[in-house]
Design a protein around this motif. Structure first.
Motif, PDB file in Angstrom:
ATOM      1  N   SER A  84       0.838  -1.095   0.134  1.00  0.00           N
ATOM      2  CA  SER A  84       0.016  -0.095  -0.030  1.00  0.00           C
ATOM      3  C   SER A  84       0.797   1.209   0.049  1.00  0.00           C
ATOM      4  O   SER A  84       2.098   1.187   0.499  1.00  0.00           O
ATOM      5  CB  SER A  84      -1.090   0.061   1.223  1.00  0.00           C
ATOM      6  OG  SER A  84      -0.121   0.094   2.567  1.00  0.00           O
ATOM      7  N   GLY A  85       0.414   2.409  -0.422  1.00  0.00           N
ATOM      8  CA  GLY A  85       1.184   3.763  -0.518  1.00  0.00           C
ATOM      9  C   GLY A  85       2.114   3.487  -1.683  1.00  0.00           C
ATOM     10  O   GLY A  85       2.145   2.671  -2.426  1.00  0.00           O
ATOM     11  N   LEU A  86       2.876   4.690  -1.808  1.00  0.00           N
ATOM     12  CA  LEU A  86       3.703   4.920  -3.062  1.00  0.00           C
ATOM     13  C   LEU A  86       5.126   4.453  -2.374  1.00  0.00           C
ATOM     14  O   LEU A  86       5.687   5.032  -1.412  1.00  0.00           O
ATOM     15  CB  LEU A  86       3.787   6.190  -3.403  1.00  0.00           C
ATOM     16  CG  LEU A  86       2.811   7.041  -4.161  1.00  0.00           C
ATOM     17  CD1 LEU A  86       2.980   8.436  -4.304  1.00  0.00           C
ATOM     18  CD2 LEU A  86       2.428   6.377  -5.342  1.00  0.00           C
ATOM     19  N   PRO A  87       5.749   3.334  -2.969  1.00  0.00           N
ATOM     20  CA  PRO A  87       6.970   2.687  -2.760  1.00  0.00           C
ATOM     21  C   PRO A  87       8.014   3.893  -3.008  1.00  0.00           C
ATOM     22  O   PRO A  87       7.916   4.410  -4.096  1.00  0.00           O
ATOM     23  CB  PRO A  87       7.182   1.494  -3.332  1.00  0.00           C
ATOM     24  CG  PRO A  87       5.702   1.114  -3.707  1.00  0.00           C
ATOM     25  CD  PRO A  87       5.016   2.312  -4.006  1.00  0.00           C
ATOM     26  N   ARG A 210      -3.305   5.682  -9.119  1.00  0.00           N
ATOM     27  CA  ARG A 210      -3.735   6.928  -9.775  1.00  0.00           C
ATOM     28  C   ARG A 210      -2.308   7.745  -9.814  1.00  0.00           C
ATOM     29  O   ARG A 210      -1.740   8.095 -10.380  1.00  0.00           O
ATOM     30  CB  ARG A 210      -5.042   7.683  -9.480  1.00  0.00           C
ATOM     31  CG  ARG A 210      -6.245   6.837  -9.643  1.00  0.00           C
ATOM     32  CD  ARG A 210      -6.461   6.289 -11.088  1.00  0.00           C
ATOM     33  NE  ARG A 210      -5.838   5.098 -11.601  1.00  0.00           N
ATOM     34  CZ  ARG A 210      -5.970   4.134 -11.202  1.00  0.00           C
ATOM     35  NH1 ARG A 210      -6.983   3.760 -10.232  1.00  0.00           N
ATOM     36  NH2 ARG A 210      -5.448   2.794 -11.852  1.00  0.00           N
ATOM     37  N   ARG A 211      -2.144   7.869  -8.539  1.00  0.00           N
ATOM     38  CA  ARG A 211      -1.093   8.575  -8.104  1.00  0.00           C
ATOM     39  C   ARG A 211       0.423   8.302  -8.504  1.00  0.00           C
ATOM     40  O   ARG A 211       1.306   9.075  -9.189  1.00  0.00           O
ATOM     41  CB  ARG A 211      -0.808   8.821  -6.526  1.00  0.00           C
ATOM     42  CG  ARG A 211      -1.870   9.685  -5.761  1.00  0.00           C
ATOM     43  CD  ARG A 211      -1.879   9.613  -4.278  1.00  0.00           C
ATOM     44  NE  ARG A 211      -0.600  10.685  -4.022  1.00  0.00           N
ATOM     45  CZ  ARG A 211       0.000  10.448  -3.077  1.00  0.00           C
ATOM     46  NH1 ARG A 211      -0.266   9.438  -2.070  1.00  0.00           N
ATOM     47  NH2 ARG A 211       0.893  11.517  -2.766  1.00  0.00           N
ATOM     48  N   HIS A 212       0.495   7.075  -8.501  1.00  0.00           N
ATOM     49  CA  HIS A 212       1.769   6.379  -9.011  1.00  0.00           C
ATOM     50  C   HIS A 212       1.682   6.649 -10.668  1.00  0.00           C
ATOM     51  O   HIS A 212       2.983   6.867 -11.397  1.00  0.00           O
ATOM     52  CB  HIS A 212       1.725   4.816  -8.622  1.00  0.00           C
ATOM     53  CG  HIS A 212       2.903   4.306  -9.184  1.00  0.00           C
ATOM     54  ND1 HIS A 212       4.341   4.333  -8.882  1.00  0.00           N
ATOM     55  CD2 HIS A 212       2.943   3.345 -10.408  1.00  0.00           C
ATOM     56  CE1 HIS A 212       5.040   3.334  -9.521  1.00  0.00           C
ATOM     57  NE2 HIS A 212       4.324   2.744 -10.581  1.00  0.00           N
ATOM     58  N   GLN A 215       2.882   9.894 -11.222  1.00  0.00           N
ATOM     59  CA  GLN A 215       4.033  10.101 -10.986  1.00  0.00           C
ATOM     60  C   GLN A 215       5.223   9.667 -11.993  1.00  0.00           C
ATOM     61  O   GLN A 215       6.141  10.251 -12.824  1.00  0.00           O
ATOM     62  CB  GLN A 215       4.350   9.465  -9.785  1.00  0.00           C
ATOM     63  CG  GLN A 215       5.964   9.589  -9.354  1.00  0.00           C
ATOM     64  CD  GLN A 215       6.406   8.499  -8.122  1.00  0.00           C
ATOM     65  OE1 GLN A 215       6.392   7.242  -8.567  1.00  0.00           O
ATOM     66  NE2 GLN A 215       6.663   8.881  -6.954  1.00  0.00           N
ATOM     67  N   GLN A 216       4.658   8.505 -12.631  1.00  0.00           N
ATOM     68  CA  GLN A 216       5.568   7.922 -13.813  1.00  0.00           C
ATOM     69  C   GLN A 216       5.316   8.882 -15.092  1.00  0.00           C
ATOM     70  O   GLN A 216       6.327   8.665 -15.901  1.00  0.00           O
ATOM     71  CB  GLN A 216       5.039   6.341 -13.792  1.00  0.00           C
ATOM     72  CG  GLN A 216       5.583   5.466 -12.953  1.00  0.00           C
ATOM     73  CD  GLN A 216       6.859   5.707 -12.562  1.00  0.00           C
ATOM     74  OE1 GLN A 216       7.864   5.468 -13.333  1.00  0.00           O
ATOM     75  NE2 GLN A 216       7.325   5.930 -11.318  1.00  0.00           N
ATOM     76  N   ILE A 235       0.853  15.489  -7.630  1.00  0.00           N
ATOM     77  CA  ILE A 235       0.074  14.735  -6.675  1.00  0.00           C
ATOM     78  C   ILE A 235       0.537  14.704  -5.146  1.00  0.00           C
ATOM     79  O   ILE A 235       0.185  13.916  -4.294  1.00  0.00           O
ATOM     80  CB  ILE A 235       0.351  13.203  -6.947  1.00  0.00           C
ATOM     81  CG1 ILE A 235       2.117  12.834  -6.878  1.00  0.00           C
ATOM     82  CG2 ILE A 235       0.126  12.836  -8.438  1.00  0.00           C
ATOM     83  CD1 ILE A 235       2.526  11.637  -7.241  1.00  0.00           C
ATOM     84  N   GLY A 236       1.238  15.784  -4.857  1.00  0.00           N
ATOM     85  CA  GLY A 236       1.628  15.956  -3.316  1.00  0.00           C
ATOM     86  C   GLY A 236       2.739  15.290  -2.941  1.00  0.00           C
ATOM     87  O   GLY A 236       3.046  15.039  -1.756  1.00  0.00           O
ATOM     88  N   ASP A 237       3.588  14.495  -3.798  1.00  0.00           N
ATOM     89  CA  ASP A 237       4.640  13.583  -3.372  1.00  0.00           C
ATOM     90  C   ASP A 237       6.082  14.101  -3.513  1.00  0.00           C
ATOM     91  O   ASP A 237       6.214  14.539  -4.839  1.00  0.00           O
ATOM     92  CB  ASP A 237       4.667  12.154  -4.229  1.00  0.00           C
ATOM     93  CG  ASP A 237       5.716  11.378  -3.803  1.00  0.00           C
ATOM     94  OD1 ASP A 237       6.164  11.419  -2.719  1.00  0.00           O
ATOM     95  OD2 ASP A 237       6.206  10.400  -4.681  1.00  0.00           O
ATOM     96  N   SER A 238       6.444  14.338  -2.378  1.00  0.00           N
ATOM     97  CA  SER A 238       7.859  15.385  -2.482  1.00  0.00           C
ATOM     98  C   SER A 238       8.933  14.258  -2.500  1.00  0.00           C
ATOM     99  O   SER A 238      10.335  14.854  -2.153  1.00  0.00           O
ATOM    100  CB  SER A 238       7.839  16.348  -1.610  1.00  0.00           C
ATOM    101  OG  SER A 238       7.760  15.587  -0.284  1.00  0.00           O
ATOM    102  N   ALA A 239       9.044  13.048  -2.578  1.00  0.00           N
ATOM    103  CA  ALA A 239      10.232  12.092  -2.380  1.00  0.00           C
ATOM    104  C   ALA A 239      11.097  12.485  -3.563  1.00  0.00           C
ATOM    105  O   ALA A 239      12.423  12.306  -3.572  1.00  0.00           O
ATOM    106  CB  ALA A 239       9.646  10.913  -2.604  1.00  0.00           C
ATOM    107  N   LEU A 240      10.762  13.006  -4.630  1.00  0.00           N
ATOM    108  CA  LEU A 240      11.629  13.302  -6.001  1.00  0.00           C
ATOM    109  C   LEU A 240      12.307  14.554  -5.772  1.00  0.00           C
ATOM    110  O   LEU A 240      13.072  14.930  -6.606  1.00  0.00           O
ATOM    111  CB  LEU A 240      11.260  12.964  -7.053  1.00  0.00           C
ATOM    112  CG  LEU A 240      10.288  11.731  -7.381  1.00  0.00           C
ATOM    113  CD1 LEU A 240       9.900  11.530  -8.766  1.00  0.00           C
ATOM    114  CD2 LEU A 240      11.636  10.480  -7.181  1.00  0.00           C
TER     115      LEU A 240
END
Length: 803
Positions: A84-87, A210-212, A215-216, A235-240
């Motif tokens: 679950s979640g974004l790896p 959908r977020r993944h 992201q891709q 998508i609010g994902d700041s990992a990158l």
């Protein structure tokens, strides 16, 4: 009603800082208070506050129940569950959340799911081959897809984080995410994907898929240097987002725009409203009695909810979604609600859904910004030139309103930012004047339209994405130029005393109040006096010598302060490519102390648990001289990085009454990295402190035979984190330290400190302190004596530390 809601929210927030979690039976003691409220209505205000505290207690017990039982800590467990979640993936590991379906011990004994956490945060590391000269490991990490089922052998522990002054509470963050245990995948042949007999649909997995995909889409269709920020905006994902980009946005006061903010959700809700209104008008052609506004309101809420879900329902988006939903619901029910009522409903619902929301900086900045705008703009009479509906809404009026809003938020958020991050961006009004319109009305719409078109019209999709990327690149150039023009004054370090904080708070209130209450020049004068006292007048020194051993896990980071002079000994480890102790732990601590630059940075040797945070620290803090036990590559974007010198030949020096000297280690004895460590002796009168790095017993004996180490030390940091290769019997018996500190990781795989070493120090009467158990440790000397020893995990205790 608003006051009662504010008191309820205050009760929930206040209990979040409680050091202990009382029993649920204490809530029964509150019942008489609620009964009394029927006879004395004024007691409802106190009852609202107490009800908030009671909600916090109940939520605390719910968090406690989701934690891993102590009996399963450190044991191999076979778990079947769902990704679950974004790896998050880097070169050495992949980190992911795992939703538990069934558990058994390594011997096959089943474990009841009710007694086990529902969500785990796991790391799957790349296998290491020890003893091989080929350092290139071609073993690929597994490809983990959201929603897939796996059988994994895991080794787990209870959630735990570092505890430091001005540090990020990682354990609280894990609790807020619903994570009940952390751990890693044990290398076993039985780790494999499986096809479950029973599957279940999870709405959050559908959203994360959908977020993944989005992201891709960004990663694969643009090679822009700003693509990490584009992903965060979409998508609010700041990992990158790169560390340098984070620092640029923080220094310019635009970091609130990196992830999806409430302003972006509001913009999309406005777009949804007009789309729904158009759709409603079309429906009315066939069904005349259908109210178009109802369709518009529903469309606005749906668009806002979907975009908030893409952001992972962070606090700014949840706040905006609740405020919009309450507003449109009141319109639907034909009720009149004041703006302050909508604000209070959002505040109450946010703290009810997330009782530890106060540990998120976005909570204070989001509600603080909206509260400031409400205080400044609501309830003010505006003279319009005519009675026309759009009178007073010309382009000039809107520009003036935007400038005023930026001024209000800049003035009003100076103090919250200084308390939260110990820095204030003085160029934030200029940077936001360009960044907010550009991102909100150009970049975000282009990203959304490009994502909506997707593969259906690939050429247009890539064109829109390229335009958004080019706009962010131009914005980065503008922000870099702004920082270059203003230098270090763009984002000064501030640490206000309580009296100065009070003066600045009153000055801000005077400036924000409507005209006529108090003269504005009083607020301007107060801010001017406060700025002079904060930046030009040094704060009084309370101790002659202060040594802080920071909690960095399996590593070392020590800050030594003598008056206005500062030395940092080691910088802790580098945990991931974008996270290291130097920039994330040492630098925030220095900023909280009001330290803008350090005189000496000592890197004892090149092992990553000592030197891993060096480059990160150099990027954030100015360093006078860099001293090393052995050469370590300096890779820093800071053009003023100092040249390095060997500590083994560096002369002794003195700051006030404190003397510093590196103990001489014969070059022939430095046969490995550990034995090349800088050994620093600090002397304050008859108080002696030794920082030995990772030296082994061979070097310890050399130092003892040459009489370089005083007897009866006041403090020693156990060499090599308490490894049995160090702290030999002769060293311990000769030094006989009053305090010995082990800077080690919690339940580290290395087993530090070793029981034999602990027994040796215990035999000579040394008081042992382990940063893994005590958090950061502060020693204070004054008037030639040790005045205080502070264990930060006890001093700033939170109730979840006892889970």
């Amino acid at each position: 009603m608003p006051l009662k809601m504010l008191l309820f929210a205050l009760g929930v927030i206040a209990f979040g800082y409680s050091p202990y979690l009382p029993s649920l039976w204490w809530i029964l003691c509150l019942l008489p208070l609620f009964l009394c409220c029927w006879y004395w209505p004024r007691l409802w205000y106190g009852a609202a506050l107490v009800a908030g505290i009671a909600w916090g207690i109940v939520a605390g017990h719910q968090l406690q129940q989701q934690q891993l039982p102590a009996e399963f800590v450190g044991r191999d467990m076979v778990v079947i569950g769902q990704i679950s979640g974004l790896p998050e993936r880097d070169s050495q590991r992949v980190r992911f959340n795992f939703r538990v379906q069934s558990i058994s011990t390594s011997s096959g004994e089943p474990v009841a799911v009710d007694h086990f956490p529902q969500v785990l945060q796991l790391s799957w590391y790349r296998p290491r081959t020890y003893g091989s000269r080929d350092t290139s490991d071609k073993t690929e990490l597994p490809s983990l897809v959201i929603g897939d089922y796996w059988q994994l052998t895991l080794r787990l522990k209870q959630p735990r984080g570092f505890v430091n002054p001005a540090g990020f509470d990682y354990q609280a963050w894990l609790l807020r995410q619903g994570v009940g245990a952390t751990g890693y995948v044990v290398a076993k042949k039985d780790n494999r994907p499986i096809t479950p007999t029973v599957t279940s649909f999870h709405w959050d997995d559908w959203i994360n898929q959908r977020r993944h995909n989005l992201q891709q889409w960004v990663v694969q269709h643009t090679d822009s240097s700003e693509r990490g920020i584009l992903v965060a905006l979409l998508i609010g994902d700041s990992a990158l987002v790169e560390k340098v980009q984070w620092q640029r946005m923080q220094q310019t006061g635009t970091s609130h725009l990196i992830a999806i903010s409430g302003l972006h959700v509001g913009f999309l809700a406005l777009f949804g409203f007009y789309v729904g209104l158009l759709l409603g008008k079309c429906v009315q052609l066939l069904w005349h009695r259908c109210p178009a506004l109802m369709i518009a309101w529903a469309s606005a809420i749906a668009c806002a909810a979907f975009y908030a879900a893409l952001a992972g329902f962070n606090i700014p988006t949840v706040r905006t979604l609740i405020m919009l939903s309450v507003f449109y619901a009141s319109c639907l029910l034909r009720r009149n609600l004041r703006v302050i009522d909508i604000f209070c409903w959002a505040l109450v619902l946010v703290v009810m859904l997330d009782p530890l929301a106060a540990y998120d900086m976005g909570f204070w900045l989001s509600f603080g910004a909206v509260g400031l705008l409400l205080v400044y703009f609501s309830g003010r009479l505006v003279v319009k030139p005519s009675s026309a509906p759009w009178s007073g809404f010309t382009l000039k009026d809107m520009v003036i309103g935007f400038i005023r809003s930026q001024w209000v938020m800049f003035i009003g958020l100076i103090l919250p930012l200084s308390l939260l991050v110990s820095t204030v961006s003085l160029v934030a009004p200029i940077a936001n004047a360009i960044a907010i319109p550009l991102i909100t009305f150009f970049v975000v719409p282009l990203l959304l339209m490009g994502a909506a078109v997707g593969d259906a019209w690939l050429g247009l999709s890539e064109l829109l994405l390229a335009a958004a990327a080019k706009a962010m690149e131009l914005l980065a150039v503008f922000l870099d130029g702004l920082l270059a023009a203003t230098g270090s004054w763009a984002s000064p370090v501030v640490a206000f005393s309580p009296s100065l904080l009070l003066l600045l708070s009153l000055s801000v209130v005077v400036l924000i109040l409507p005209r006529g209450f108090l003269p504005r020049y009083l607020g301007i004068a107060g801010l001017g006096i406060g700025a002079v006292l904060a930046f030009l007048v040094p704060a009084p020194i309370k101790e002659d010598l202060k040594i802080t051993l920071l909690d960095v896990g399996q590593g070392t980071a020590i800050v030594v302060q003598v008056g206005a002079r500062t030395l940092v000994y080691d910088t802790g480890p580098q945990y991931t490519h974008s996270f290291d102790a130097g920039s994330a732990i040492v630098a925030p601590y220095l900023f909280a102390q009001g330290i803008r630059a350090i005189d000496y940075l000592v890197v004892s040797h090149r092992d990553m648990d000592h030197a891993g945070g060096m480059n990160g620290l150099l990027e954030r803090v100015e360093v006078g001289q860099l001293l090393m036990g052995e050469p370590v590559p300096v890779v820093s974007s800071n053009n003023n990085a100092p040249s390095s010198h060997s500590c083994h030949s560096f002369p002794a020096w003195q700051w006030q009454a404190v003397q510093f000297r590196f103990l001489v280690v014969p070059e022939t004895a430095r046969n490995n990295a550990n034995n090349r460590s800088c050994v620093l002796l600090i002397s304050y009168g008859d108080q002696h402190i030794v920082l030995p790095g990772d030296i082994e017993t061979r070097i310890e004996h050399q130092l003892l035979y040459t009489d370089q180490v005083p007897e009866s030390l006041a403090l020693v940091v156990a060499a090599h984190h308490g490894s049995r290769t160090s702290s030999g019997t002769l060293w311990v018996q000769r030094t006989r330290p009053r305090y010995v500190v082990y800077s080690a990781g919690y339940r580290s795989q290395h087993g530090h400190p070793h029981p034999q070493v602990q027994a040796r120090y215990e035999a000579v009467g040394s008081q042992a302190i382990n940063t893994a158990l005590a958090g950061a440790v502060v020693f204070r000397w004054r008037h030639g004596e040790l005045q205080a020893v502070e264990r930060y995990r006890e001093q700033a205790r939170r109730y979840w530390y006892g889970f």
